[in-house]
Motif scaffolding. Structure first.
Motif, short mmCIF file in Angstrom:
data_model
loop_
_atom_site.label_atom_id
_atom_site.label_comp_id
_atom_site.label_asym_id
_atom_site.label_seq_id
_atom_site.Cartn_x
_atom_site.Cartn_y
_atom_site.Cartn_z
N PHE A 35 0.81 -1.22 0.00
CA PHE A 35 0.00 0.00 0.00
C PHE A 35 0.85 1.28 0.00
CE2 PHE A 35 -3.43 -2.81 1.16
CZ PHE A 35 -4.58 -2.15 0.76
N LEU A 41 2.46 -0.81 -5.59
CA LEU A 41 1.14 -0.22 -5.90
C LEU A 41 0.81 -0.34 -7.38
CD1 LEU A 41 1.05 3.02 -3.73
CD2 LEU A 41 -0.74 1.29 -3.81
N ASP A 42 1.77 -0.02 -8.21
CA ASP A 42 1.53 -0.04 -9.65
C ASP A 42 1.26 -1.45 -10.19
OD1 ASP A 42 1.70 2.69 -9.87
OD2 ASP A 42 3.67 2.71 -10.84
N TRP A 44 -0.79 -3.65 -8.65
CA TRP A 44 -2.11 -4.18 -8.28
C TRP A 44 -3.24 -3.16 -8.27
CZ3 TRP A 44 -4.92 -2.38 -4.12
CH2 TRP A 44 -4.24 -1.69 -3.13
N GLN A 45 -2.97 -1.88 -8.26
CA GLN A 45 -4.00 -0.92 -7.92
C GLN A 45 -4.92 -0.49 -9.05
OE1 GLN A 45 -3.06 2.92 -6.20
NE2 GLN A 45 -4.46 2.48 -4.55
N ALA A 52 -2.09 0.68 -13.42
CA ALA A 52 -1.78 1.89 -12.64
C ALA A 52 -0.38 2.35 -13.01
CB ALA A 52 -1.87 1.60 -11.15
N THR A 54 2.27 5.33 -11.66
CA THR A 54 2.59 6.42 -10.76
C THR A 54 3.64 7.32 -11.41
OG1 THR A 54 2.08 5.08 -8.83
CG2 THR A 54 3.47 7.01 -8.47
N HIS A 114 -6.52 4.46 6.31
CA HIS A 114 -6.12 3.05 6.18
C HIS A 114 -5.58 2.56 7.52
CE1 HIS A 114 -5.74 4.67 2.10
NE2 HIS A 114 -5.75 3.44 1.63
N PHE A 149 -12.64 -1.77 -7.31
CA PHE A 149 -11.86 -1.96 -6.10
C PHE A 149 -11.72 -3.44 -5.78
CE2 PHE A 149 -10.74 -2.03 -1.65
CZ PHE A 149 -9.84 -1.00 -1.55
N SER A 152 -9.17 -4.89 -8.05
CA SER A 152 -7.83 -4.48 -7.64
C SER A 152 -7.35 -5.28 -6.43
CB SER A 152 -7.80 -2.98 -7.33
OG SER A 152 -8.06 -2.23 -8.48
N ILE A 153 -8.25 -5.49 -5.48
CA ILE A 153 -7.91 -6.25 -4.28
C ILE A 153 -7.59 -7.71 -4.65
CG2 ILE A 153 -8.92 -7.22 -2.16
CD1 ILE A 153 -7.82 -4.35 -1.86
N LEU A 156 -4.14 -7.62 -5.74
CA LEU A 156 -3.25 -7.52 -4.58
C LEU A 156 -3.08 -8.89 -3.92
CD1 LEU A 156 -1.55 -6.14 -2.44
CD2 LEU A 156 -3.67 -5.34 -1.36
#
Length: 164
Positions: A35, A41-42, A44-45, A52, A54, A114, A149, A152-153, A156
């Protein structure tokens, strides 16, 4: 290993809030990193087939992350986040706003809180999203936030399994 992992997604229009609780079969330091580190992050998000990307991220109090969700056709949907509170490995908060490619935020935004905890190798993440307006909450829902979401989870969860 626990296989019946908790996942709860609740929308409360009266308080303009989305509450998400999710357990992961992974240790807290790894989930925290997923997270809070750009490289992870890139991965899974974004809901597949989106990705994703960034542009920059400075995970510190007052730091920012500027990133895009990118469609397979190259369409970008940008967001700007500012970290407003960080308690390592237990909690972080950020202010999130949609933005254009030049970092101009589209207000109103939302506050994301979070919280992380671990018990017996299972890490629980609770995310409370408070929107500044009911219109923004409704726009998030209309854009498919809940389905995206969840997707995405799932990304992850697969990433955590591959790294554990």
């Amino acid at each position: 290993m626990k296989t019946d992992l908790l996942f709860d997604f609740t929308v409360d229009k009266a308080t303009k809030t989305v509450s998400i609780t999710r357990e992961f079969a992974a240790e807290l330091p790894l989930v925290w990193d997923a997270f809070t580190k750009k490289k992870l992050l890139d991965q899974w998000q974004a809901p597949k087939p989106w990705s994703a990307r960034t542009k920059y991220m400075d995970f510190k109090l007052g730091g920012k992350r500027f990133y895009a969700m990118v469609s397979p056709e190259g369409m970008e949907r940008w967001a700007l986040q500012e970290y407003t509170s960080i308690s390592p490995k237990t909690n972080f908060r950020l202010y999130n706003a949609f933005a254009d490619a030049n970092e101009n935020p589209e207000l109103p935004g939302s506050d994301w809180d979070h919280t992380f905890s671990e018990e017996d190798g299972v890490t629980k993440v609770t995310i409370i999203i408070v929107n500044e307006s009911l219109e923004r909450l409704e726009k998030m829902i209309e854009m498919g936030f809940e389905t995206g979401f969840k997707m995405s989870i799932d990304n992850l969860e697969k990433l955590l399994a591959s790294l554990s």
